[in-house]
Design a protein around this motif. Structure first.
Motif, PDB file in Angstrom:
ATOM      1  N   ALA A 139       0.832  -1.206   0.000  1.00  0.00           N
ATOM      2  CA  ALA A 139       0.000   0.000   0.000  1.00  0.00           C
ATOM      3  C   ALA A 139       0.867   1.257   0.000  1.00  0.00           C
ATOM      4  CB  ALA A 139      -0.932  -0.005   1.211  1.00  0.00           C
ATOM      5  N   SER A 140       1.903   1.269   0.819  1.00  0.00           N
ATOM      6  CA  SER A 140       2.763   2.458   0.843  1.00  0.00           C
ATOM      7  C   SER A 140       3.554   2.591  -0.454  1.00  0.00           C
ATOM      8  CB  SER A 140       3.703   2.417   2.046  1.00  0.00           C
ATOM      9  OG  SER A 140       4.619   1.361   1.915  1.00  0.00           O
ATOM     10  N   GLN A 141       3.890   1.473  -1.069  1.00  0.00           N
ATOM     11  CA  GLN A 141       4.613   1.491  -2.337  1.00  0.00           C
ATOM     12  C   GLN A 141       3.751   2.062  -3.466  1.00  0.00           C
ATOM     13  OE1 GLN A 141       5.821  -2.408  -3.601  1.00  0.00           O
ATOM     14  NE2 GLN A 141       7.972  -1.834  -3.436  1.00  0.00           N
ATOM     15  N   ASN A 142       2.440   1.833  -3.394  1.00  0.00           N
ATOM     16  CA  ASN A 142       1.526   2.262  -4.447  1.00  0.00           C
ATOM     17  C   ASN A 142       0.697   3.482  -4.066  1.00  0.00           C
ATOM     18  OD1 ASN A 142       1.923   0.192  -6.556  1.00  0.00           O
ATOM     19  ND2 ASN A 142       1.351  -1.173  -4.889  1.00  0.00           N
ATOM     20  N   SER A 143       1.091   4.184  -3.007  1.00  0.00           N
ATOM     21  CA  SER A 143       0.402   5.407  -2.564  1.00  0.00           C
ATOM     22  C   SER A 143      -1.078   5.162  -2.273  1.00  0.00           C
ATOM     23  CB  SER A 143       0.546   6.519  -3.609  1.00  0.00           C
ATOM     24  OG  SER A 143       1.890   6.779  -3.869  1.00  0.00           O
ATOM     25  N   VAL A 144      -1.363   4.073  -1.597  1.00  0.00           N
ATOM     26  CA  VAL A 144      -2.735   3.727  -1.241  1.00  0.00           C
ATOM     27  C   VAL A 144      -2.924   3.996   0.251  1.00  0.00           C
ATOM     28  CG1 VAL A 144      -4.365   1.819  -1.023  1.00  0.00           C
ATOM     29  CG2 VAL A 144      -2.970   2.025  -3.061  1.00  0.00           C
ATOM     30  N   PRO A 145      -3.877   4.868   0.603  1.00  0.00           N
ATOM     31  CA  PRO A 145      -4.100   5.182   2.011  1.00  0.00           C
ATOM     32  C   PRO A 145      -4.991   4.140   2.683  1.00  0.00           C
ATOM     33  CG  PRO A 145      -5.556   6.494   0.659  1.00  0.00           C
ATOM     34  CD  PRO A 145      -4.710   5.673  -0.272  1.00  0.00           C
ATOM     35  N   ILE A 146      -4.372   3.147   3.286  1.00  0.00           N
ATOM     36  CA  ILE A 146      -5.150   2.070   3.893  1.00  0.00           C
ATOM     37  C   ILE A 146      -4.789   1.937   5.364  1.00  0.00           C
ATOM     38  CG2 ILE A 146      -3.528   0.236   3.326  1.00  0.00           C
ATOM     39  CD1 ILE A 146      -5.993  -1.482   2.643  1.00  0.00           C
ATOM     40  N   ASP A 147      -5.764   1.569   6.148  1.00  0.00           N
ATOM     41  CA  ASP A 147      -5.591   1.362   7.575  1.00  0.00           C
ATOM     42  C   ASP A 147      -5.505  -0.149   7.813  1.00  0.00           C
ATOM     43  OD1 ASP A 147      -7.307   1.240  10.502  1.00  0.00           O
ATOM     44  OD2 ASP A 147      -5.694   2.706  10.280  1.00  0.00           O
ATOM     45  N   PRO A 148      -4.606  -0.608   8.682  1.00  0.00           N
ATOM     46  CA  PRO A 148      -4.492  -2.059   8.928  1.00  0.00           C
ATOM     47  C   PRO A 148      -5.783  -2.710   9.427  1.00  0.00           C
ATOM     48  CG  PRO A 148      -2.659  -0.893   9.942  1.00  0.00           C
ATOM     49  CD  PRO A 148      -3.609   0.144   9.428  1.00  0.00           C
ATOM     50  N   ASP A 149      -6.693  -1.925  10.005  1.00  0.00           N
ATOM     51  CA  ASP A 149      -7.953  -2.486  10.491  1.00  0.00           C
ATOM     52  C   ASP A 149      -8.868  -2.924   9.351  1.00  0.00           C
ATOM     53  OD1 ASP A 149      -7.098  -2.010  13.059  1.00  0.00           O
ATOM     54  OD2 ASP A 149      -8.123  -0.076  13.211  1.00  0.00           O
ATOM     55  N   THR A 162      -7.162 -15.905   1.451  1.00  0.00           N
ATOM     56  CA  THR A 162      -7.991 -14.881   0.825  1.00  0.00           C
ATOM     57  C   THR A 162      -7.792 -13.587   1.599  1.00  0.00           C
ATOM     58  OG1 THR A 162      -9.626 -16.530   0.179  1.00  0.00           O
ATOM     59  CG2 THR A 162     -10.334 -14.246   0.161  1.00  0.00           C
ATOM     60  N   ILE A 163      -7.461 -12.529   0.875  1.00  0.00           N
ATOM     61  CA  ILE A 163      -7.241 -11.218   1.501  1.00  0.00           C
ATOM     62  C   ILE A 163      -8.299 -10.259   0.981  1.00  0.00           C
ATOM     63  CG2 ILE A 163      -5.639  -9.305   1.798  1.00  0.00           C
ATOM     64  CD1 ILE A 163      -3.353 -11.270   1.339  1.00  0.00           C
ATOM     65  N   LYS A 164      -8.950  -9.576   1.901  1.00  0.00           N
ATOM     66  CA  LYS A 164      -9.972  -8.591   1.553  1.00  0.00           C
ATOM     67  C   LYS A 164      -9.524  -7.233   2.099  1.00  0.00           C
ATOM     68  CE  LYS A 164     -14.872  -7.634   2.067  1.00  0.00           C
ATOM     69  NZ  LYS A 164     -16.136  -8.069   2.657  1.00  0.00           N
ATOM     70  N   VAL A 165      -9.465  -6.233   1.240  1.00  0.00           N
ATOM     71  CA  VAL A 165      -9.061  -4.894   1.648  1.00  0.00           C
ATOM     72  C   VAL A 165     -10.114  -3.895   1.166  1.00  0.00           C
ATOM     73  CG1 VAL A 165      -6.598  -5.368   1.674  1.00  0.00           C
ATOM     74  CG2 VAL A 165      -7.641  -4.566  -0.405  1.00  0.00           C
ATOM     75  N   ALA A 166     -10.266  -2.832   1.925  1.00  0.00           N
ATOM     76  CA  ALA A 166     -11.177  -1.747   1.563  1.00  0.00           C
ATOM     77  C   ALA A 166     -10.582  -0.439   2.062  1.00  0.00           C
ATOM     78  CB  ALA A 166     -12.552  -1.980   2.170  1.00  0.00           C
ATOM     79  N   TYR A 167     -10.711   0.580   1.230  1.00  0.00           N
ATOM     80  CA  TYR A 167     -10.223   1.901   1.628  1.00  0.00           C
ATOM     81  C   TYR A 167     -10.951   2.962   0.823  1.00  0.00           C
ATOM     82  CZ  TYR A 167      -7.319   1.847  -2.610  1.00  0.00           C
ATOM     83  OH  TYR A 167      -6.872   1.790  -3.902  1.00  0.00           O
ATOM     84  N   ALA A 168     -10.871   4.178   1.304  1.00  0.00           N
ATOM     85  CA  ALA A 168     -11.470   5.324   0.626  1.00  0.00           C
ATOM     86  C   ALA A 168     -10.383   6.367   0.419  1.00  0.00           C
ATOM     87  CB  ALA A 168     -12.612   5.900   1.444  1.00  0.00           C
ATOM     88  N   GLU A 169     -10.457   7.035  -0.706  1.00  0.00           N
ATOM     89  CA  GLU A 169      -9.477   8.068  -1.021  1.00  0.00           C
ATOM     90  C   GLU A 169     -10.216   9.341  -1.424  1.00  0.00           C
ATOM     91  OE1 GLU A 169      -5.533   8.618  -3.815  1.00  0.00           O
ATOM     92  OE2 GLU A 169      -6.568   6.701  -3.768  1.00  0.00           O
TER      93      GLU A 169
END
Length: 111
Positions: free
Chosen positions: A58-68, A85-92
Motif C-alpha cells: 500500500a505504501s509502495q503504491n500510494s494507497v491510504p489504507i488502515d491495517p484495520d 484470501t485477503i480482503k481490503v477496503a479503503y477510501a481516497e
C-alpha cells in the motif's frame, strides 16, 4: 478571445481531474496485483506477516489504507497447504478542482 480562454480553462480543469482520478485507479490496480501475489504465495505465513506485506504494498503504491481494514481468511484445500484470501477496503479523497473534492471507495477481495 474570452471564449477561447474560458474553454482552455475548462479543458485544463477537466484534464487535471481526469489525470488525478486516472492515477488513483492506476495505483489501485497496481495495489490489487500486489495483494493478489501476496495471497498467492501466502500459504504457511502468519497473518501478521501478510498484513505487513499488504501495508508495504500500500505504501509502495500510494494507497491510504488502515491495517484495520485488511481481512485475512484461510481455507484448507489440500492437507499441508491452505488457500489465503485477503480482503481490503479503503477510501481516497481526490481533489478534482479547486474547492471540490470527491471520495472514491475501493474494495478488493482476492480470488
Amino acid at each position: 478571445m474570452i471564449k477561447k480562454l474560458l474553454s482552455l480553462v475548462i479543458f485544463l480543469l477537466l484534464a487535471n481531474a481526469g489525470l488525478r482520478v486516472g492515477m488513483a485507479f492506476f495505483h489501485q490496480q497496481q495495489f490489487n496485483d500486489a495483494v493478489r501475489e501476496i495471497a498467492l504465495f501466502g500459504a504457511g505465513k502468519p497473518d501478521d506477516a501478510l498484513k505487513q506485506q499488504v501495508m508495504a504494498a500500500a505504501s509502495q503504491n500510494s494507497v491510504p489504507i488502515d491495517p484495520d481494514y485488511i481481512e485475512i481468511a484461510r481455507r484448507t484445500v489440500v492437507a499441508p497447504n491452505d488457500k489465503v484470501t485477503i480482503k481490503v477496503a479503503y477510501a481516497e479523497l481526490i481533489k478534482l478542482a479547486p474547492g471540490y473534492s470527491r471520495r472514491f471507495d475501493f474494495a478488493y477481495t482476492t480470488p
